[in-house]
Design a protein around this motif. Structure first.
Motif, PDB file in Angstrom:
ATOM      1  N   ARG A 193      79.116  62.761  30.392  1.00 35.99           N
ATOM      2  CA  ARG A 193      78.348  63.665  29.575  1.00 35.99           C
ATOM      3  C   ARG A 193      76.910  63.793  30.509  1.00 35.99           C
ATOM      4  NH1 ARG A 193      80.301  64.969  24.302  1.00 35.99           N
ATOM      5  NH2 ARG A 193      82.376  64.093  24.188  1.00 35.99           N
ATOM      6  N   ILE A 194      76.858  64.171  31.611  1.00 34.44           N
ATOM      7  CA  ILE A 194      75.401  64.389  32.235  1.00 34.44           C
ATOM      8  C   ILE A 194      75.247  65.537  32.827  1.00 34.44           C
ATOM      9  CG2 ILE A 194      75.548  61.844  32.936  1.00 34.44           C
ATOM     10  CD1 ILE A 194      76.617  62.543  35.704  1.00 34.44           C
ATOM     11  N   SER A 195      73.896  65.651  33.168  1.00 36.27           N
ATOM     12  CA  SER A 195      73.717  67.065  33.726  1.00 36.27           C
ATOM     13  C   SER A 195      74.112  67.125  35.286  1.00 36.27           C
ATOM     14  CB  SER A 195      72.334  67.179  33.677  1.00 36.27           C
ATOM     15  OG  SER A 195      71.394  66.683  34.420  1.00 36.27           O
ATOM     16  N   ALA A 196      73.815  68.368  35.832  1.00 31.44           N
ATOM     17  CA  ALA A 196      74.265  68.416  37.239  1.00 31.44           C
ATOM     18  C   ALA A 196      73.197  67.613  38.019  1.00 31.44           C
ATOM     19  CB  ALA A 196      74.198  69.991  37.617  1.00 31.44           C
ATOM     20  N   GLY A 197      71.939  67.854  37.554  1.00 33.78           N
ATOM     21  CA  GLY A 197      71.048  66.755  38.376  1.00 33.78           C
ATOM     22  C   GLY A 197      71.350  65.421  38.163  1.00 33.78           C
ATOM     23  N   GLU A 198      71.531  64.758  37.303  1.00 31.23           N
ATOM     24  CA  GLU A 198      72.015  63.631  37.130  1.00 31.23           C
ATOM     25  C   GLU A 198      73.261  63.202  37.818  1.00 31.23           C
ATOM     26  OE1 GLU A 198      70.329  62.730  32.512  1.00 31.23           O
ATOM     27  OE2 GLU A 198      72.482  63.491  32.840  1.00 31.23           O
ATOM     28  N   TYR A 199      74.212  64.136  38.110  1.00 28.97           N
ATOM     29  CA  TYR A 199      75.323  63.821  38.730  1.00 28.97           C
ATOM     30  C   TYR A 199      74.929  63.773  40.216  1.00 28.97           C
ATOM     31  CZ  TYR A 199      79.474  64.013  41.389  1.00 28.97           C
ATOM     32  OH  TYR A 199      80.781  63.889  42.354  1.00 28.97           O
ATOM     33  N   LEU A 200      74.104  64.565  40.791  1.00 29.12           N
ATOM     34  CA  LEU A 200      73.606  64.549  42.332  1.00 29.12           C
ATOM     35  C   LEU A 200      72.932  62.949  42.453  1.00 29.12           C
ATOM     36  CD1 LEU A 200      71.628  67.803  42.807  1.00 29.12           C
ATOM     37  CD2 LEU A 200      74.158  66.969  43.425  1.00 29.12           C
ATOM     38  N   LEU A 201      72.191  62.552  41.544  1.00 25.78           N
ATOM     39  CA  LEU A 201      71.769  61.042  41.623  1.00 25.78           C
ATOM     40  C   LEU A 201      72.700  60.181  41.259  1.00 25.78           C
ATOM     41  CD1 LEU A 201      68.170  61.530  39.394  1.00 25.78           C
ATOM     42  CD2 LEU A 201      68.532  61.413  41.937  1.00 25.78           C
ATOM     43  N   LEU A 202      73.634  60.283  40.707  1.00 33.38           N
ATOM     44  CA  LEU A 202      74.782  59.235  40.516  1.00 33.38           C
ATOM     45  C   LEU A 202      75.521  59.444  41.775  1.00 33.38           C
ATOM     46  CD1 LEU A 202      76.795  57.566  38.836  1.00 33.38           C
ATOM     47  CD2 LEU A 202      77.832  59.679  38.142  1.00 33.38           C
ATOM     48  N   TYR A 203      75.820  60.567  42.580  1.00 33.97           N
ATOM     49  CA  TYR A 203      76.428  60.807  43.732  1.00 33.97           C
ATOM     50  C   TYR A 203      75.905  59.993  44.892  1.00 33.97           C
ATOM     51  CZ  TYR A 203      78.656  63.208  47.762  1.00 33.97           C
ATOM     52  OH  TYR A 203      78.957  63.573  48.940  1.00 33.97           O
ATOM     53  N   LEU A 204      74.361  60.048  44.761  1.00 34.26           N
ATOM     54  CA  LEU A 204      73.630  59.422  45.882  1.00 34.26           C
ATOM     55  C   LEU A 204      73.676  57.876  45.734  1.00 34.26           C
ATOM     56  CD1 LEU A 204      70.624  61.774  46.388  1.00 34.26           C
ATOM     57  CD2 LEU A 204      72.371  61.270  48.158  1.00 34.26           C
ATOM     58  N   GLY A 205      73.519  57.502  44.337  1.00 37.28           N
ATOM     59  CA  GLY A 205      73.661  56.148  44.106  1.00 37.28           C
ATOM     60  C   GLY A 205      75.208  55.702  44.310  1.00 37.28           C
ATOM     61  N   THR A 206      76.368  56.429  43.953  1.00 37.81           N
ATOM     62  CA  THR A 206      77.540  55.714  44.308  1.00 37.81           C
ATOM     63  C   THR A 206      77.734  55.569  45.981  1.00 37.81           C
ATOM     64  OG1 THR A 206      78.173  56.698  42.280  1.00 37.81           O
ATOM     65  CG2 THR A 206      80.038  56.119  43.891  1.00 37.81           C
ATOM     66  N   LYS A 207      77.241  56.648  46.647  1.00 38.17           N
ATOM     67  CA  LYS A 207      77.389  56.588  47.990  1.00 38.17           C
ATOM     68  C   LYS A 207      76.715  55.596  48.595  1.00 38.17           C
ATOM     69  CE  LYS A 207      79.900  60.292  49.379  1.00 38.17           C
ATOM     70  NZ  LYS A 207      81.091  60.050  50.225  1.00 38.17           N
ATOM     71  N   TRP A 208      75.563  54.961  48.031  1.00 38.51           N
ATOM     72  CA  TRP A 208      74.631  53.777  48.546  1.00 38.51           C
ATOM     73  C   TRP A 208      75.290  52.754  48.171  1.00 38.51           C
ATOM     74  CZ3 TRP A 208      71.965  50.110  45.444  1.00 38.51           C
ATOM     75  CH2 TRP A 208      71.433  49.353  46.276  1.00 38.51           C
ATOM     76  N   VAL A 209      75.658  52.517  47.101  1.00 39.26           N
ATOM     77  CA  VAL A 209      76.481  51.167  46.659  1.00 39.26           C
ATOM     78  C   VAL A 209      77.804  51.261  47.640  1.00 39.26           C
ATOM     79  CG1 VAL A 209      77.917  49.900  44.691  1.00 39.26           C
ATOM     80  CG2 VAL A 209      75.642  51.145  44.323  1.00 39.26           C
ATOM     81  N   SER A 210      78.629  52.318  47.788  1.00 42.41           N
ATOM     82  CA  SER A 210      79.731  51.984  48.578  1.00 42.41           C
ATOM     83  C   SER A 210      79.494  51.910  50.043  1.00 42.41           C
ATOM     84  CB  SER A 210      80.741  53.190  48.282  1.00 42.41           C
ATOM     85  OG  SER A 210      80.140  54.269  48.653  1.00 42.41           O
ATOM     86  N   CYS A 211      78.485  52.457  50.444  1.00 43.22           N
ATOM     87  CA  CYS A 211      78.136  52.099  51.843  1.00 43.22           C
ATOM     88  C   CYS A 211      77.753  50.710  52.292  1.00 43.22           C
ATOM     89  CB  CYS A 211      77.223  53.117  52.454  1.00 43.22           C
ATOM     90  SG  CYS A 211      77.866  54.921  52.705  1.00 43.22           S
ATOM     91  N   ALA A 212      76.905  50.249  51.154  1.00 41.20           N
ATOM     92  CA  ALA A 212      76.242  48.932  51.100  1.00 41.20           C
ATOM     93  C   ALA A 212      77.456  47.885  51.110  1.00 41.20           C
ATOM     94  CB  ALA A 212      75.202  48.751  50.129  1.00 41.20           C
ATOM     95  N   ALA A 213      78.417  48.217  50.032  1.00 36.65           N
ATOM     96  CA  ALA A 213      79.525  47.215  50.045  1.00 36.65           C
ATOM     97  C   ALA A 213      80.366  47.375  51.401  1.00 36.65           C
ATOM     98  CB  ALA A 213      80.308  47.725  48.967  1.00 36.65           C
ATOM     99  N   ALA A 214      80.592  48.418  51.926  1.00 37.11           N
ATOM    100  CA  ALA A 214      81.455  48.580  53.320  1.00 37.11           C
ATOM    101  C   ALA A 214      80.538  47.456  54.287  1.00 37.11           C
ATOM    102  CB  ALA A 214      81.535  50.204  53.615  1.00 37.11           C
ATOM    103  N   GLY A 215      78.939  48.009  54.413  1.00 36.22           N
ATOM    104  CA  GLY A 215      78.101  46.900  55.169  1.00 36.22           C
ATOM    105  C   GLY A 215      78.319  45.213  54.778  1.00 36.22           C
ATOM    106  N   LEU A 216      78.522  45.149  53.604  1.00 34.76           N
ATOM    107  CA  LEU A 216      78.639  43.646  53.296  1.00 34.76           C
ATOM    108  C   LEU A 216      80.013  43.266  53.733  1.00 34.76           C
ATOM    109  CD1 LEU A 216      77.165  41.253  51.837  1.00 34.76           C
ATOM    110  CD2 LEU A 216      78.317  42.081  49.559  1.00 34.76           C
ATOM    111  N   LEU A 217      81.147  44.022  53.500  1.00 38.27           N
ATOM    112  CA  LEU A 217      82.295  43.626  54.290  1.00 38.27           C
ATOM    113  C   LEU A 217      82.283  43.472  55.922  1.00 38.27           C
ATOM    114  CD1 LEU A 217      84.811  45.647  52.227  1.00 38.27           C
ATOM    115  CD2 LEU A 217      84.456  43.428  52.127  1.00 38.27           C
ATOM    116  N   THR A 218      81.498  44.384  56.441  1.00 36.33           N
ATOM    117  CA  THR A 218      81.515  44.178  57.631  1.00 36.33           C
ATOM    118  C   THR A 218      80.626  43.100  58.203  1.00 36.33           C
ATOM    119  OG1 THR A 218      81.344  46.767  58.064  1.00 36.33           O
ATOM    120  CG2 THR A 218      80.625  45.289  60.016  1.00 36.33           C
TER     121      THR A 218
END
Length: 184
Positions: free
Chosen positions: A77-102
């Motif tokens: 239950r969020i706006s499209a703008g909030e989703y864009l921020l969630l999208y970037l945040g999720t990408k950042w966390v998943s890329c940081a987690a991949a970097g941590l695994l590396t």
């Protein structure tokens, strides 16, 4: 590669007597990796969003996410703008987690080839599980709860998901929240 070079030159031995020792050096490397991941995400995904905004426009970012056809079934239950921020945040966390695994693989293996082979196997299996397991399968938790699935943000947030865990339905977002809390 920096970790492997430090290990080959025995530079880890120099950080042991330093103030904070290995923990401080490792924390600095993890912080640098997380900041680098944020920069990469902003460059790769943020620049694409900025280009689309300049060329086509993004429309009303205050509208409900469900008004976008790809997210009609989303439980968020969020706006499209909030989703864009969630999208970037999720990408950042998943890329940081991949970097941590590396980083962890680089610390535990002596040879770069072995570390990268393990990472290729982990992410290759994750992408294979995401691609081959149907959403309605009893193995659906393996489809969505792996490192590669976290990189496919639109698939994660675009639909309502209940995962069958030991024969009981579990709301996907609760399991994601626990997974992200564990990773952080």
């Amino acid at each position: 590669m920096l970790i492997f070079e430090e290990k080959q030159r025995n530079l880890f031995l120099l950080t042991r007597p330093a103030g904070g020792g290995r923990a401080a050096a490792l924390a600095a490397k993890i912080l640098a990796m997380a900041v680098s991941a944020a920069g990469v995400v902003l460059l790769l995904y943020g620049s694409g969003m900025a280009y689309e905004a300049a060329v086509s426009g993004l429309g009303d970012l205050g509208r409900s996410l469900q008004s976008v056809s790809a997210f009609f079934g989303s439980p968020l239950r969020i706006s499209a703008g909030e989703y864009l921020l969630l999208y970037l945040g999720t990408k950042w966390v998943s890329c940081a987690a991949a970097g941590l695994l590396t980083l962890l693989a680089a610390m535990f293996f002596r040879r770069p080839a072995a570390a990268f082979a393990l990472l290729a196997a982990v992410f290759g299996c994750g992408f294979a599980l995401s691609a081959l397991i149907p959403s309605s399968s009893a193995l659906a938790p393996l489809k969505y709860l792996n490192p590669a699935a976290a990189l496919q943000v639109n698939q994660l947030y675009g639909q309502y998901l209940n995962l069958a865990v030991f024969g009981r339905p579990v709301v996907f977002f609760l399991s994601c929240k626990k997974r992200w809390t564990f990773l952080l």
